[in-house]
Design a protein around this motif. Structure first.
Motif, PDB file in Angstrom:
ATOM      1  N   ARG A   1       0.836  -1.214   0.000  1.00 59.31           N
ATOM      2  CA  ARG A   1       0.000   0.000   0.000  1.00 59.31           C
ATOM      3  C   ARG A   1       0.868   1.261   0.000  1.00 59.31           C
ATOM      4  O   ARG A   1       0.545   2.249  -0.644  1.00 59.31           O
TER       5      ARG A   1
ATOM      6  N   LEU B   1       2.015   1.686  -3.471  1.00 55.99           N
ATOM      7  CA  LEU B   1       0.869   2.027  -4.313  1.00 55.99           C
ATOM      8  C   LEU B   1       0.551   3.518  -4.204  1.00 55.99           C
ATOM      9  O   LEU B   1       0.321   4.189  -5.223  1.00 55.99           O
ATOM     10  N   ASP B   2       0.550   4.048  -2.975  1.00 51.72           N
ATOM     11  CA  ASP B   2       0.270   5.474  -2.789  1.00 51.72           C
ATOM     12  C   ASP B   2       1.294   6.332  -3.542  1.00 51.72           C
ATOM     13  O   ASP B   2       0.933   7.341  -4.167  1.00 51.72           O
TER      14      ASP B   2
ATOM     15  N   LEU C   1       0.594   6.082  -7.373  1.00 56.07           N
ATOM     16  CA  LEU C   1      -0.559   6.865  -7.811  1.00 56.07           C
ATOM     17  C   LEU C   1      -0.224   8.353  -7.833  1.00 56.07           C
ATOM     18  O   LEU C   1      -0.677   9.089  -8.720  1.00 56.07           O
TER      19      LEU C   1
ATOM     20  N   LYS D   1      -3.764   5.080 -12.969  1.00 55.16           N
ATOM     21  CA  LYS D   1      -4.194   5.099 -11.577  1.00 55.16           C
ATOM     22  C   LYS D   1      -5.253   4.030 -11.326  1.00 55.16           C
ATOM     23  O   LYS D   1      -5.194   3.274 -10.343  1.00 55.16           O
TER      24      LYS D   1
ATOM     25  N   SER E   1      -4.475   0.650  -8.944  1.00 53.23           N
ATOM     26  CA  SER E   1      -5.275   0.515  -7.730  1.00 53.23           C
ATOM     27  C   SER E   1      -6.162  -0.721  -7.788  1.00 53.23           C
ATOM     28  O   SER E   1      -6.291  -1.456  -6.803  1.00 53.23           O
TER      29      SER E   1
ATOM     30  N   ASP F   1      -6.047  -4.114  -5.310  1.00 54.94           N
ATOM     31  CA  ASP F   1      -7.218  -4.557  -4.546  1.00 54.94           C
ATOM     32  C   ASP F   1      -7.628  -5.985  -4.889  1.00 54.94           C
ATOM     33  O   ASP F   1      -8.104  -6.731  -4.024  1.00 54.94           O
TER      34      ASP F   1
ATOM     35  N   ARG G   1     -11.696   4.086  -2.979  1.00 53.40           N
ATOM     36  CA  ARG G   1     -10.749   4.828  -3.808  1.00 53.40           C
ATOM     37  C   ARG G   1     -10.638   4.191  -5.188  1.00 53.40           C
ATOM     38  O   ARG G   1     -10.669   4.895  -6.206  1.00 53.40           O
ATOM     39  N   THR G   2     -10.530   2.873  -5.230  1.00 55.11           N
ATOM     40  CA  THR G   2     -10.438   2.203  -6.521  1.00 55.11           C
ATOM     41  C   THR G   2     -11.712   2.415  -7.325  1.00 55.11           C
ATOM     42  O   THR G   2     -11.659   2.649  -8.545  1.00 55.11           O
TER      43      THR G   2
END
Length: 306
Positions: free
Chosen positions: A124, A127-128, A131, A144, A148, A152, A199-200
């Motif tokens: 994560r 990933l942040d 993005l 993005k 994401s 997930d 978010r996804t």
């Protein structure tokens, strides 16, 4: 498909015509690998002056031993399976089940004592970062959503690029319900259902608002600022992960360690750190056995138990 060049000997059997019978029964990536592996075998036989089809036990053993120092045991095993498949499709005497073949492969495997190289997990935290560095362009909007969603779903890259618009369902809470229809551990295509974060859901919604609603593939190439009505290749996704890691300013060695499996690896590691047991992680990622999953989780163990 690529073609064997003119330097190869004239071969009596039209193996390509027979391999067309595999279409629909095997994944396209598997068929491409078979073609590549058979061509490797044919080139080696041409250079060694050996008859490839039907091949003798001695020929196949020598070919495997020559491949052993160059490639991982899994690649050598795949090439053995390709030779076997060619003989069976052509209904030729198959040398690959002889015990000498088995002993040869065991020697190759025992000679490779190094552990398999593990892809770096896109956790994560990564990933942040990934993005955050995406550009404010249609490509950035797509990337993005794709990164994401892949995280997930604990998705293989082949699963992610195969998704269609019909495979996703927006839920009332802003999350997605996703049907992953087929993967290498599910050749019958029974599929598995997975869910995403809000978010996804928001990022996928942003992407779909930009691209043409009439296109079936969920993720598609963009050419001159316009979407194309076809799926992305899994190679494109692998390149995206590496280039994004570089743009995020990561160490070059870390960049080299990221791969198309990094989303799946990182999400599994995060689930372990969050306290989920192996059975729950297997269900989330669609694993049938623990063999590969255990390797994925090794790098997360220290942080969990420290």
């Amino acid at each position: 498909m690529s073609h064997v060049d003119a330097s190869l000997p004239s071969i009596q059997y039209d193996w390509r015509a027979e391999f067309k019978r595999l279409e629909g029964a095997y994944a396209p990536s598997t068929i491409r690998a078979y073609y590549t592996d058979i061509e490797s075998y044919l080139h080696w036989c041409a250079a060694a002056g050996r008859a490839p089809l039907p091949g003798s036990i001695e020929t196949v053993c020598e070919y495997l031993m020559e491949q052993g120092p160059k490639f991982a045991p899994s690649t050598v095993r795949r090439r053995l399976y390709a030779i076997r498949k060619a003989h069976r499709l052509l209904r030729l005497p198959d040398p690959t089940y002889d015990e000498e073949i088995n002993l040869t492969f065991r020697r190759i495997r025992r000679g490779k004592l190094a552990r398999p190289r593990q892809a770096k997990g896109m956790t994560r935290e990564y990933l942040d970062q990934f993005l955050a560095v995406q550009p404010d362009t249609p490509w950035g909007v797509r990337n993005k959503a794709m990164l994401s969603l892949g995280y997930d779903l604990l998705a293989r890259r082949s699963e992610l690029v195969a998704l269609t618009v019909d495979d996703i369902e927006f839920r009332a809470d802003g999350t997605l319900r996703v049907l992953i229809r087929r993967n290498k551990a599910d050749p019958a295509g029974l599929g598995r259902v997975a869910f995403t974060s809000q978010r996804t859901g928001r990022l996928v919604s942003d992407w779909l608002k930009w691209r043409n609603a009439g296109y079936a593939p969920l993720f598609c190439p963009i050419y001159q600022g316009r979407p194309l009505d076809r799926s992305l290749s899994d190679t494109t996704l692998r390149r995206l992960i590496k280039s994004t890691a570089k743009n995020a300013g990561l160490d070059p060695q870390d960049v080299a360690d990221f791969s198309g499996h990094s989303m799946r690896v990182g999400a599994a590691q995060d689930l372990l750190r969050a306290g989920h047991d192996t059975a729950a992680i297997m269900r989330a990622g669609g694993w049938k056995t623990t063999n590969v999953l255990v390797r994925y989780l090794e790098n997360a163990e220290h942080n969990v138990w420290a």
